[in-house]
Scaffold this motif. Structure first.
Motif, PDB file in Angstrom:
ATOM      1  N   ALA A 143      20.799   3.689  64.100  1.00  0.00           N
ATOM      2  CA  ALA A 143      21.941   4.508  63.702  1.00  0.00           C
ATOM      3  C   ALA A 143      23.251   3.800  64.021  1.00  0.00           C
ATOM      4  O   ALA A 143      23.416   3.226  65.101  1.00  0.00           O
ATOM      5  CB  ALA A 143      21.883   5.857  64.419  1.00  0.00           C
ATOM      6  N   GLY A 144      24.161   3.810  63.063  1.00  0.00           N
ATOM      7  CA  GLY A 144      25.459   3.169  63.244  1.00  0.00           C
ATOM      8  C   GLY A 144      25.499   1.723  62.809  1.00  0.00           C
ATOM      9  O   GLY A 144      26.586   1.126  62.767  1.00  0.00           O
ATOM     10  N   ARG A 145      24.351   1.130  62.500  1.00  0.00           N
ATOM     11  CA  ARG A 145      24.312  -0.260  62.048  1.00  0.00           C
ATOM     12  C   ARG A 145      24.151  -0.309  60.531  1.00  0.00           C
ATOM     13  O   ARG A 145      23.688   0.646  59.896  1.00  0.00           O
ATOM     14  CB  ARG A 145      23.148  -1.003  62.712  1.00  0.00           C
ATOM     15  N   THR A 146      24.535  -1.439  59.946  1.00  0.00           N
ATOM     16  CA  THR A 146      24.311  -1.678  58.522  1.00  0.00           C
ATOM     17  C   THR A 146      23.709  -3.067  58.350  1.00  0.00           C
ATOM     18  O   THR A 146      23.822  -3.924  59.240  1.00  0.00           O
ATOM     19  CB  THR A 146      25.618  -1.573  57.712  1.00  0.00           C
ATOM     20  N   GLY A 184      23.805   4.588  53.623  1.00  0.00           N
ATOM     21  CA  GLY A 184      24.532   4.338  54.859  1.00  0.00           C
ATOM     22  C   GLY A 184      24.029   3.151  55.639  1.00  0.00           C
ATOM     23  O   GLY A 184      24.682   2.717  56.596  1.00  0.00           O
ATOM     24  N   MET A 185      22.886   2.608  55.261  1.00  0.00           N
ATOM     25  CA  MET A 185      22.311   1.460  55.955  1.00  0.00           C
ATOM     26  C   MET A 185      22.724   0.124  55.344  1.00  0.00           C
ATOM     27  O   MET A 185      22.524  -0.930  55.958  1.00  0.00           O
ATOM     28  CB  MET A 185      20.775   1.554  55.934  1.00  0.00           C
ATOM     29  N   LYS A 187      25.197  -2.803  53.986  1.00  0.00           N
ATOM     30  CA  LYS A 187      26.534  -3.377  54.028  1.00  0.00           C
ATOM     31  C   LYS A 187      27.111  -3.441  52.608  1.00  0.00           C
ATOM     32  O   LYS A 187      26.362  -3.384  51.627  1.00  0.00           O
ATOM     33  CB  LYS A 187      26.483  -4.795  54.608  1.00  0.00           C
TER      34      LYS A 187
END
Length: 247
Positions: A143-146, A184-185, A187
């Motif tokens: 979570a929070g990473r791409t 959301g994952m 970039k």
């Protein structure tokens, strides 16, 4: 902005073709499925992979091997670039993430099943490749990473799994949750690759990804007697994009 148009499903198999292939495939499955009850080694493109009981076998069930060979050879994954990152969701024995690592990606792999996590870690060591394998449900551990690249060969059939092994191919909602969370994952400019079978809920995945705003393209498909497998790419559209590209 309108949602992109869903990509086409894997081509269906004609009933006559399915009937002709059915006896051979039934005999083949009967032989191969005996291997599900014991630890085995499988070989894909010269690399060995341990597959433990309860862990999805990418060779017996074809989908994993089909996508792994694509990852290993496709020019669509070039160049990885310095520091390029990849996420293997539902890694199983780790085959997809390991082949992504051979292409130069810094790989994180995730699986919800403890046996699969341990198996994937063992295979990363066996293949002397750095893959960070984490336990958790879908995207929760990252979570929070791409990522520049996301790979998955997740459960393609709907229903409630009765065993740990069934969790690798049957789920009531993983298709929907993955489709909703995938944008959301990625970039900016990132891409996902995944495999579907004509036996599974293809419409659920393809419609879900389109509803999530992703442009999905069928890039490769192959007939395997009683089923057809297809590999797809998914990307976030440009701001001006209003329709998916499909083949």
């Amino acid at each position: 902005m309108p949602h992109p148009r869903p990509a086409p499903p894997p081509p269906s198999v004609a009933p006559a073709t399915r009937l002709l292939w059915a006896p051979w495939m039934a005999a083949k499955r009967a032989v191969l499925r005996r291997r599900l009850r014991r630890p085995v080694f499988e070989t894909i493109r010269g690399r060995s992979f341990a597959v433990w009981p309860g862990v999805f076998n990418p060779v017996i069930f074809r989908t994993g091997r089909f996508l792994a060979e694509f990852i290993a050879t496709s020019p669509l994954l070039e160049p990885a670039g310095a520091g390029a990152t990849a996420l293997d969701v539902g890694t199983g024995c780790g085959v997809l993430g390991i082949f992504a690592a051979t292409r130069g990606y810094q790989v994180t792999a995730v699986d919800v099943v403890p046996e699969a996590v341990a198996c994937a870690r063992a295979n990363a060591l066996l293949n002397t490749l750095a893959v960070d394998v984490q336990q958790g449900d879908l995207f929760a551990p990252v979570a929070g990473r791409t990522f520049d690249l996301v790979l998955f060969s997740l459960p393609k059939f709907r229903g409630t799994p009765a065993t740990t092994f069934e969790r690798s191919w049957r789920s009531p909602d993983v298709i929907d949750r993955l489709a909703a969370g995938l944008p959301g994952m990625l970039k900016p400019g990132g891409k996902a690759y995944f495999v579907l079978t004509s036996h599974g809920d293809c419409a659920g995945m393809l419609d879900g990804l389109a509803q999530a705003g992703l442009v999905v393209e069928r890039v490769l498909w192959r007939h395997f007697g009683v089923e057809t497998l297809a590999i797809y790419s998914a990307t976030a559209p440009n701001r001006s994009s209003s329709a998916a590209v499909s083949s």
